[in-house]
Design an enzyme around this catalytic site. Structure first.
Site, PDB file in Angstrom:
ATOM      1  CG  ASN A  45       9.220  12.227 -29.486  1.00  0.00           C
ATOM      2  OD1 ASN A  45       9.532  11.225 -29.882  1.00  0.00           O
ATOM      3  ND2 ASN A  45      10.350  13.007 -28.800  1.00  0.00           N
ATOM      4  N   GLY A  47      12.226  15.711 -34.746  1.00  0.00           N
ATOM      5  CA  GLY A  47      13.300  15.386 -35.843  1.00  0.00           C
ATOM      6  C   GLY A  47      12.478  14.703 -36.997  1.00  0.00           C
ATOM      7  NE  ARG A  68      13.398   7.090 -25.539  1.00  0.00           N
ATOM      8  CZ  ARG A  68      14.649   7.221 -25.475  1.00  0.00           C
ATOM      9  NH1 ARG A  68      15.364   6.223 -25.175  1.00  0.00           N
ATOM     10  NH2 ARG A  68      15.042   8.326 -26.048  1.00  0.00           N
ATOM     11  CB  VAL A  95      11.344   0.276 -30.169  1.00  0.00           C
ATOM     12  CG1 VAL A  95      10.356   1.040 -30.634  1.00  0.00           C
ATOM     13  CG2 VAL A  95      12.857   1.062 -29.595  1.00  0.00           C
ATOM     14  CG  ASN A 121      12.303   8.494 -36.956  1.00  0.00           C
ATOM     15  OD1 ASN A 121      12.989   8.731 -37.709  1.00  0.00           O
ATOM     16  ND2 ASN A 121      12.018   8.876 -35.936  1.00  0.00           N
ATOM     17  CB  SER A 173      22.303   5.034 -42.038  1.00  0.00           C
ATOM     18  OG  SER A 173      23.861   5.893 -42.576  1.00  0.00           O
ATOM     19  CE1 TYR A 233      22.198   5.716 -36.671  1.00  0.00           C
ATOM     20  CE2 TYR A 233      23.409   6.006 -38.635  1.00  0.00           C
ATOM     21  CZ  TYR A 233      22.187   6.176 -37.757  1.00  0.00           C
ATOM     22  OH  TYR A 233      21.153   6.788 -38.373  1.00  0.00           O
ATOM     23  CB  VAL A 270      18.587  14.885 -41.550  1.00  0.00           C
ATOM     24  CG1 VAL A 270      17.530  15.954 -41.274  1.00  0.00           C
ATOM     25  CG2 VAL A 270      18.336  14.051 -42.606  1.00  0.00           C
TER      26      VAL A 270
END
Length: 314
Positions: A45, A47, A68, A95, A121, A173, A233, A270
């Site tokens: 939805n 990015g 979501r 998820v 993603n 990443s 992360y 990004v």
């Protein structure tokens, strides 16, 4: 010119090359897909997920973007439709919620008979700039790794048989690299175990994450040898990278006609909400390698890690 400047110059040159490559259309013999090809993009939805959806639609694939929030997904779908990309659908998906995943899987099977491409993603990151809080470590691990894992497990049985093979692309990443010069885990024995695909298993990945979260809970993580930048992360993406290699090994045993190729890629830093819009790469550039991997012609590339359309080391 210093090392950092040279590196930046090389990257800018590569991104320029890719922008030129994107203008070259796929030839008919390369196009294994059609409008009947179904791609599912999680977190589609906004990015990178939204841009991956847009680019796949532009190439003629039918895209199901998930989010979501139902209303947000519908709005994103309408934006794409208003831009002339009408072969797009949306559906609610969390998820982190097994019932949501199961409901989505049933809907997908009933409406489309399955899927051909899965782009994982959906992800979260709560650290920006020099901030390195692990306050949300559990949510980061649960979303970025366990959410991705749950989607792969649920979607594999729905992957359509084809000569081109199913495609799974995990957005990851460089921060999660095992053997990068910076930000790698210090435990050499653990690095060795995680890098050996012959002995790699889900239990080892799970144990690694459990140890990390336990150290977060008892406050010892900072001296535990974990990455020192974007720690939670980075650890979550380390797990995604390991799981990608593990699944590639398992899926390689499938017979011809039922092959599934799985790879991961780093979109770069990004300019999206995930980076607090502090990135140096546009969403178009960040989405490119994910789309390229999704549409690779009939070449059996699997279990690899990419950035800027080139393979990089795990």
């Amino acid at each position: 010119m210093g090392h950092k400047e040279k590196s930046k110059e090389r990257k800018e040159k590569r991104l320029h090359e890719i922008s030129l490559l994107r203008t070259i259309p796929y030839s008919e013999h390369q196009r294994w897909w059609s409008k009947e090809t179904i791609a599912v993009v999680t977190g589609g939805n906004r990015g990178i997920g939204f841009e991956i959806s847009r680019q796949l639609l532009d190439h003629g694939v039918t895209v199901v973007l998930t989010s979501r929030d139902v209303s947000v997904g519908i709005e994103s779908m309408k934006v794409l439709q208003e831009g002339g990309l009408d072969h797009v659908d949306s559906h609610q998906l969390d998820v982190l919620d097994s019932s949501s995943i199961n409901e989505f899987a049933e809907w997908l099977k009933e409406k489309y008979g399955g899927l051909d491409i899965l782009v994982n993603n959906a992800g979260v990151n709560f650290n920006h700039g020099s901030d390195n809080s692990v306050e949300n470590a559990k949510k980061v691990i649960d979303t970025n790794y366990y959410g991705t894992k749950s989607m792969i497990e649920a979607m594999i049985p729905l992957m359509k048989a084809s000569s081109a093979g199913g495609r799974i692309v995990n957005v990851s990443s460089r921060l999660g690299r095992l053997n990068g010069k910076r930000n790698r885990i210090e435990n050499e024995e653990l690095r060795e175990k995680l890098s050996n695909v012959e002995t790699l298993n889900e239990e080892l990945i799970h144990e690694t994450l459990t140890t990390f979260l336990q150290q977060v809970e008892d406050g010892t993580w900072s001296t535990g040898g974990w990455p020192q930048t974007f720690t939670d992360y980075s650890v979550s993406k380390l797990a995604v990278n390991a799981y990608t290699r593990l699944m590639a090994h398992k899926l390689s045993e499938r017979p011809d006609g039922e092959k599934i190729y799985i790879n991961c890629y780093c979109p770069g830093w990004v300019k999206t909400a995930l980076t607090g819009y502090a990135g140096s790469v546009t969403v178009e550039q960040g989405a490119d390698t994910g789309v390229w991997l999704s549409l690779l012609p009939e070449i059996a590339i699997t279990g690899k890690f990419f950035a800027e359309r080139r393979e990089i080391n795990f």
